[in-house]
Write an enzyme that holds these catalytic residues in place. Structure first.
Site, PDB file in Angstrom:
ATOM      1  N   ASP A 293       0.855  -1.189   0.000  1.00  0.00           N
ATOM      2  CA  ASP A 293       0.000   0.000   0.000  1.00  0.00           C
ATOM      3  C   ASP A 293       0.892   1.240   0.000  1.00  0.00           C
ATOM      4  OD1 ASP A 293      -2.262   1.531   0.132  1.00  0.00           O
ATOM      5  OD2 ASP A 293      -2.925   0.797   2.070  1.00  0.00           O
TER       6      ASP A 293
ATOM      7  N   ASP B  32      -9.097   3.870  -2.031  1.00  0.00           N
ATOM      8  CA  ASP B  32      -9.923   4.221  -0.882  1.00  0.00           C
ATOM      9  C   ASP B  32     -11.279   4.769  -1.297  1.00  0.00           C
ATOM     10  OD1 ASP B  32      -7.782   3.411   0.567  1.00  0.00           O
ATOM     11  OD2 ASP B  32      -7.000   5.406   0.896  1.00  0.00           O
TER      12      ASP B  32
ATOM     13  N   GLU C 104       2.557   5.016  -4.006  1.00  0.00           N
ATOM     14  CA  GLU C 104       2.537   5.971  -5.128  1.00  0.00           C
ATOM     15  C   GLU C 104       3.877   6.678  -5.361  1.00  0.00           C
ATOM     16  OE1 GLU C 104      -1.086   4.627  -3.923  1.00  0.00           O
ATOM     17  OE2 GLU C 104       0.190   5.859  -2.651  1.00  0.00           O
TER      18      GLU C 104
END
Length: 953
Positions: free
Chosen positions: A545, A621, A548
Site C-alpha cells: 500500500d 480508498d 505511489e
C-alpha cells in the site's frame, strides 16, 4: 456445516485526515488522532493551471487552434532518412513558420532532433523522438523496467519511397496489410490498416519538445505577452503551496497530438473515477474542464466523474469504431496529461474523429502504435511488449476478508470461526499496519500477535492463507534492522541536496527505498526470507500500500519531483513507475523465499504498465456509497483494457458504514470482480458478512458461494489472460465489436465470453434493464430462463440475486459442493453447463494445475476443450506436452470426474443419452413456453484427463 473434502490493514485514512492535512513539524512524534472529513480536498492536488508544463502545452494547443493556417514547426529532412533492418531513422528539424514563431520564444530555435520508427515483428510500430545533442541527457531508462524482452524488428515490409505528394510510405505487417505514411513538411505520420487511415501523429501540429537549456540562454521575459508568459510558465522553478520544485534541469517537457480518424470512442488511460468511454476535455461542449491526469497519488475518498489523477497510471489508449480499432502506448513514467477533443470527420463519415493531446514533463518521446485489426490482436501486440498477467496462485481468486484492523491474534481466530459458524467460504484473512511493532514492517506486535506462526498454521489447516501489509516507507530507527541496513547500503532516495530524504508517514519520520538502484530490488526481496521475516510462513502473502509513494509532508502527498534516485535520476522522471518497481521487488521476494519457487501473491495500490506481471491491484480508498459502487465497474473495465486484468474494488466501500442493502448488492457484484475482497476503515463499524443478520447473511453467503462454484471458470480465464493478455472482465463492446449500442455501455459487463453480469447499483431496485447483445439466446444463470437478443429487456432483480446470464454457444465449468476454502475443493467433481446456440453448438475450456508452483510452465497442467457439434459433446486435451512424459499434477488429477452435465437450449426433446457407448439415466424437461428443452446428466462419471464423448438423440 461445510462439506468436508472427500479424499484426503487495511488502509489508514488518507489525504483527508487532519493529521495529514496540516504541516507535520519535526516535534510531532505520533499520529494518534484521526479526524474524518467528507471528501477529497481538491486544493491538495494540482490543476493544470498550477502545473507549469501542463499550462505551457495547453497554451500551445490554444495558440494552434486560434491561429489561421497553423502548421507544425517540425519538418523531417528527407535526405537524412535511412531504412535498415526494420528501423527508419532521420533528422527532425525545428524551424518555426510564420504561424508558429510566436510560440517559440521560450524554446531553443532550430534545434536538431532525431526520429526512429521501428517496425516490430508483432506488427506494432515504435516511434521515438529525442534531442540530437542535448545539453543535458534525458532519462531513457524506462524500457528496462517496462519491456519484457528486447524488441525484434520485422523483416516483413516494403519501402515504397517518396510519391508525388511528398509522402514517404512503408508497407509493413505479416501480410503487408499496414502502412506508415510519413509527411516531411509539416512533419506527420499517418498509419493505415488495409488502406484505411486509423491513427495519425501530429496531424494537429502540436508536437512540442522543450530542448535542454541553461538559465543564461533565456532572454529577458519582462516584455512578454500574456500568451508568451503562459508558454513559459514554471520552466525553471515552481511553487505549490509552501513547497518549491527547484527544477535543476530546467524545462524538458514534450507533447504530441494523436488522432483517431472516424473513431468516436476511446478507452483506457487509467486510473480515474470516470466513464468507460473517455469524456472530452477540450472543444465545444467539453465534458471536463481539466485534462485527464496520469500522476500516481494518494487520494482520500476520491471524487467520482472526474479526470483527477488517482493511485495508478497506464498510458495506454484504445480507440474503437464499427470498422476499425487502434491502440497507442505512451511509454513515459513522468507526470502526463491528456486532452481529448471530438472534431468533425474529414472523410465524410457521420462519426466524429477523436483527437488526443498527450504531454509529459520529462523523459523522451517514446510511443507504440497498434493497428490490430481486432481487439484481441491489439492486446496480443501490447502484451508482447509489457507482458501478460502473471498466473496467480489459485487461492487468490477466492474471497478475501480484510479491514483496518483485525487487532489481535484472538480477533483473527474469532473472525475465522465466524465464517465456520455461518458456513461462508473464504480463502484469505488480512492484517493492516496495526499488526506491526510500531509501524515497523516485517515485524509483529509482540502483545497482540505473540505467535504469528501458530496463527497462520491455524488457518492453513483449513486451506486458508494470510496477508500482511508492507509499505515502502521505512521508519527512521537505527535499532530497526531494515532502516539500519538500507542506510548502511545507501539504498534510500535522496533529497535535492543528495542527502537521505526524510519525510513523514505512518511510522513518523520515514525514508523510502530507491528501487532505481540495481542493488535495492534484490536486497528488498531478501527481506522476505523466513529467517529475515520472523514469524512468516509459506502461507503468508503481501499487500503493498501507500506506494505511489505517499508522503504526508510532500507536495501533493508524495515525493518531491526533485528528489534524487540512483545515478542522479530525478524522481519526476520515474514517479509513475515507482510503485510498480516496489511491487516487482516484493513479488520477487515471495517467489524466491522457498527452495522450490512458489508463485507470489502481492496486492498493490499503485501501478503502471507491466504491473500485471507482479500481481493484483485495487481501486483504492473508495466510499460506502451507491455512487462509488456504481463507478467501480467502469474503473475495473478500464484497468483491464489497459492490460491489467487482476483488479478489484473494496466491497462495501472503504470509508463509512454501508447500509445492509448496499453491502449485499456490492457482494453480489464483487463476486464477479477478478479480485474479490471486502475491506473497511478503522472507524467503520464491523461488517463481517454475518453481522447484519437475516436475510442479508444468507444473501451474502449465496453471493460468495456463487464465486466459489465458478472458480474453475475463473481460473481458466486467468490462464487465458496469462497467455493472450485479454481482459478477464470485458466491456460489452469487446465481445460485440460491431454493435454500436455497446460502445458506451458501462453498467453491465462480460466475464470472459460466456457470462453477462448486470450489477444492481440503485437502492430499492427489484427490476433491471439488461441489454442482450447479438442475435442469440441468453440463459439466466440461476434458473435457466431464456432471453432472446438483441435489445433491452426488463428482468427481475430481487434482493437475493442480480441479473447474470450465460451466452448461448458457451460451456461453463463449475464445482458445486460448498467448502470452507478453495483448497478444500481441489478434489471435487465438475459440472459442465452447456448453453447451446441456434445451431445446437457450444464451446468451452477448463484449465487446471497445482495452483501454487511454476510446474505448469514445463507442461504439468490439464487443459481441456469441450465442444458440442451435431448433438455430440466431446472433450479433448489441448496440452501438447502431456503425452511426452508423466507429470506429477497430470498423474494425480487426471482421474477427477465430470459428474454432472446440464444441456440448455435444446430445440427438441431428448430420449436417449449415450456416454462413450453406454446409455445413462437423465433428467429432462422443457420450459413453460415449450420452446427449449433442458437435459441433465447427473452421473456422467467422466474422467477430466481423458477424451470422451456424450451423444444426445
Amino acid at each position: 456445516m461445510f462439506n468436508r473434502p472427500r479424499m484426503h490493514r487495511s488502509r489508514p485514512p488518507l489525504p483527508g485526515s487532519a493529521s495529514r492535512r496540516t504541516v507535520l513539524w519535526p516535534f510531532v512524534i505520533s499520529l494518534t488522532v484521526v479526524l474524518m472529513v467528507s471528501a477529497v480536498k481538491q486544493e491538495d492536488f494540482k490543476t493544470c493551471a498550477q502545473s507549469g508544463f501542463c499550462t505551457r502545452n495547453r497554451a500551445y494547443a490554444e495558440l494552434a487552434s486560434g491561429t489561421p493556417d497553423w502548421e507544425s514547426p517540425f519538418r523531417l529532412d528527407p535526405t537524412s532518412l535511412q531504412l535498415e533492418d526494420g528501423v527508419l531513422t532521420g533528422d527532425l528539424i525545428h524551424a518555426p513558420t510564420s504561424s508558429s514563431s510566436s510560440a517559440e520564444s521560450g524554446g531553443a530555435l532550430n534545434a536538431g532532433y532525431t526520429i526512429e520508427v521501428h517496425l516490430l515483428d508483432s506488427d506494432a510500430v515504435r516511434v521515438r523522438m529525442n534531442e540530437r545533442d542535448p545539453k543535458r541527457r534525458r532519462y531513457d531508462g524506462l524500457q528496462k523496467s517496462v519491456l519484457v524482452k528486447p524488441l525484434v524488428s520485422s523483416t516483413q515490409y516494403d519501402q515504397l519511397g517518396r510519391d508525388e505528394d511528398g509522402l514517404f510510405t512503408i508497407n509493413y505487417g505479416s501480410r503487408r496489410q499496414n502502412s506508415a505514411r510519413i509527411r516531411f513538411a509539416p512533419f506527420q505520420i499517418e498509419f493505415l490498416a488495409d488502406g484505411v487511415s486509423t491513427l495519425v501523429l501530429n496531424e494537429g501540429g502540436l508536437l512540442k519538445i522543450e530542448a535542454a537549456q541553461v538559465w543564461s540562454d533565456v532572454a529577458d521575459t519582462r516584455t512578454r505577452t500574456p500568451m508568451e508568459r503562459r508558454l513559459e510558465q514554471g520552466m525553471w522553478s515552481e511553487r505549490f503551496k509552501d513547497i518549491i520544485d527547484t527544477k535543476p534541469r530546467g524545462p524538458e517537457s514534450f507533447g504530441l497530438d494523436i488522432t483517431f480518424p472516424d473513431i468516436e470512442d476511446v478507452y483506457g488511460i487509467p486510473e480515474h473515477a470516470s466513464s468507460l468511454s473517455l469524456k472530452t476535455t477540450r472543444g465545444p461542449g467539453a465534458q471536463y474542464n481539466e485534462p485527464y491526469r496520469l500522476y500516481n497519488l494518494d487520494v482520500f475518498e476520491y471524487e467520482i466523474d472526474s479526470p483527477m489523477a488517482l493511485y495508478g497510471s497506464i498510458p495506454f489508449m484504445l480507440g474503437h469504431s464499427k470498422d476499425k480499432t487502434a491502440g497507442v502506448f505512451w511509454m513515459n513514467a513522468a507526470e502526463t496529461w491528456i486532452d481529448i477533443e471530438k472534431i468533425e470527420s474529414t472523410s465524410g463519415s457521420s462519426r466524429r474523429t477523436t483527437r488526443t493531446h498527450w504531454y509529459s514533463e520529462a523523459g523522451v518521446l517514446d510511443l507504440f502504435v497498434f493497428l490490430g485489426p481486432t481487439h484481441r490482436d491489439i492486446f496480443k501486440q501490447y502484451s508482447s511488449l509489457v507482458g501478460t498477467t502473471a498466473l496467480p496462485q489459485s487461492f487468490s481468486i477466492g474471497y478475501h476478508q480484510c479491514r483496518w484492523n483485525y487487532i489481535s491474534q484472538k480477533d483473527v481466530i474469532e473472525v475465522d470461526a465466524g465464517f465456520e459458524t455461518h458456513e461462508i467460504p473464504y480463502d484469505v484473512l488480512w492484517l493492516d499496519i496495526e499488526h506491526t511493532n510500531g509501524k515497523r514492517y516485517f515485524t509483529w506486535d509482540p502483545k497482540q500477535f505473540p505467535d504469528p506462526f501458530d496463527m497462520q498454521l491455524h488457518l492453513a489447516n483449513k486451506g486458508r492463507k494470510m496477508v500482511t501489509i508492507i509499505d515502502p516507507h521505512i521508519k527512521m530507527d537505527r535499532g530497526y534492522h531494515i532502516s539500519k541496513e538500507a542506510t548502511d547500503k545507501s539504498l534510500f532516495v535522496m533529497n535535492n541536496h543528495l542527502k537521505p530524504f526524510d519525510g513523514w508517514c505512518w511510522p513518523g519520520s520515514s525514508q523510502w527505498i530507491d528501487f532505481e538502484n540495481p542493488r535495492a530490488k534484490d536486497w528488498w526481496a531478501s527481506q522476505f526470507s523466513y529467517d529475515r521475516y520472523k514469524g512468516s510462513t509459506n502461507t503468508l502473502f503481501t499487500w503493498n500500500d501507500m506506494n505511489e509513494p505517499s508522503v504526508f509532508t510532500g507536495p501533493e502527498i508524495t515525493l518531491p519531483k526533485d528528489a534524487m534516485h540512483y545515478n542522479r535520476v530525478e524522481h519526476r522522471s520515474i514517479h509513475n513507475i515507482y510503485g510498480a518497481m516496489f511491487h516487482a521487488a516484493t513479488a520477487q521476494g515471495l517467489s524466491t523465499r522457498n527452495e522450490t519457487l512458489q508463485r507470489p501473491f502481492v496486492l498493490s495500490r499503485a501501478f503502471f504498465a507491466g504491473s500485471q506481471r507482479y500481481g493484483s491491484v485495487w481501486t483504492g480508498d473508495n466510499k460506502a456509497s451507491w455512487e462509488h459502487f456504481e463507478v467501480a465497474a467502469p474503473m475495473l473495465l478500464t484497468i483491464g483494457l489497459a492490460g491489467l486484468p487482476f483488479s478489484g474494488a473494496d466491497v462495501g466501500g472503504f470509508f463509512g458504514d454501508p447500509e445492509p442493502e448496499l453491502l449485499t448488492r456490492w457482494y453480489q457484484a464483487g463476486a464477479f470482480y477478478p479480485f474479490f475482497r471486502a475491506h473497511a476503515h478503522l472507524d467503520s463499524k464491523r461488517r463481517e458478512p454475518w453481522l447484519f443478520g437475516e436475510p442479508y447473511t444468507s444473501q451474502i453467503r449465496a453471493a460468495i458461494r456463487t464465486r466459489y462454484s465458478l472458480l474453475p471458470f475463473w481460473y481458466t480465464l486467468f490462464q487465458e489472460a496469462s497467455m493472450d493478455g485479454v481482459p478477464i472482465i470485458r466491456p460489452m463492446f469487446f465481445e460485440f465489436p460491431s454493435d454500436e449500442a455497446t460502445y458506451r455501455m458501462e453498467d453491465q459487463f462480460m466475464v470472459g465470453e460466456a457470462l453477462l453480469v448486470k450489477p444492481v447499483t440503485t437502492a430499492g431496485a427489484t427490476q433491471s434493464e439488461v441489454y442482450f447483445a447479438g442475435n442469440e439466446k441468453w440463459f439466466e444463470f440461476y434458473d435457466g430462463q431464456v432471453k432472446q437478443g438483441p435489445g433491452v429487456q426488463s428482468v427481475s432483480s430481487p434482493a437475493y440475486k442480480i441479473p447474470v446470464y450465460q451466452r448461448a454457444g458457451t460451456i461453463v465449468p463449475k464445482r458445486e459442493t460448498p467448502r470452507r476454502s478453495s483448497k478444500e475443493m481441489e478434489n471435487d467433481p465438475f459440472t459442465l453447463v452447456v448453453a447451446l446456440d441456434s445451431k445446437g453448438e457450444a464451446y468451452g475450456r477448463l484449465y487446471l494445475d497445482d495452483g501454487e508452483s511454476y510446474e505448469y510452465s514445463r507442461g504439468d497442467y490439464i487443459l481441456r476443450e469441450f465442444k458440442v457439434q451435431g448433438s455430440v459433446l466431446t472433450s479433448r486435451s489441448l496440452n501438447r506436452q502431456e503425452s511426452e512424459t508423466e507429470w506429477s499434477f497430470i498423474r494425480r488429477y487426471s482421474s477427477l470426474k465430470v459428474e454432472r452435465i446440464v444441456f440448455q437450449g435444446l430445440s427438441e426433446p431428448v430420449s436417449r443419452v449415450v456416454i462413450d457407448g453406454r446409455p445413462t439415466v437423465v433428467e429432462s424437461w422443457h420450459d413453460v413456453a415449450g420452446k427449449q428443452h433442458v437435459v441433465i446428466v447427473s452421473r456422467a462419471n467422466l474422467s477430466i484427463g481423458q477424451d470422451w464423448s456424450v451423444s444426445l438423440s
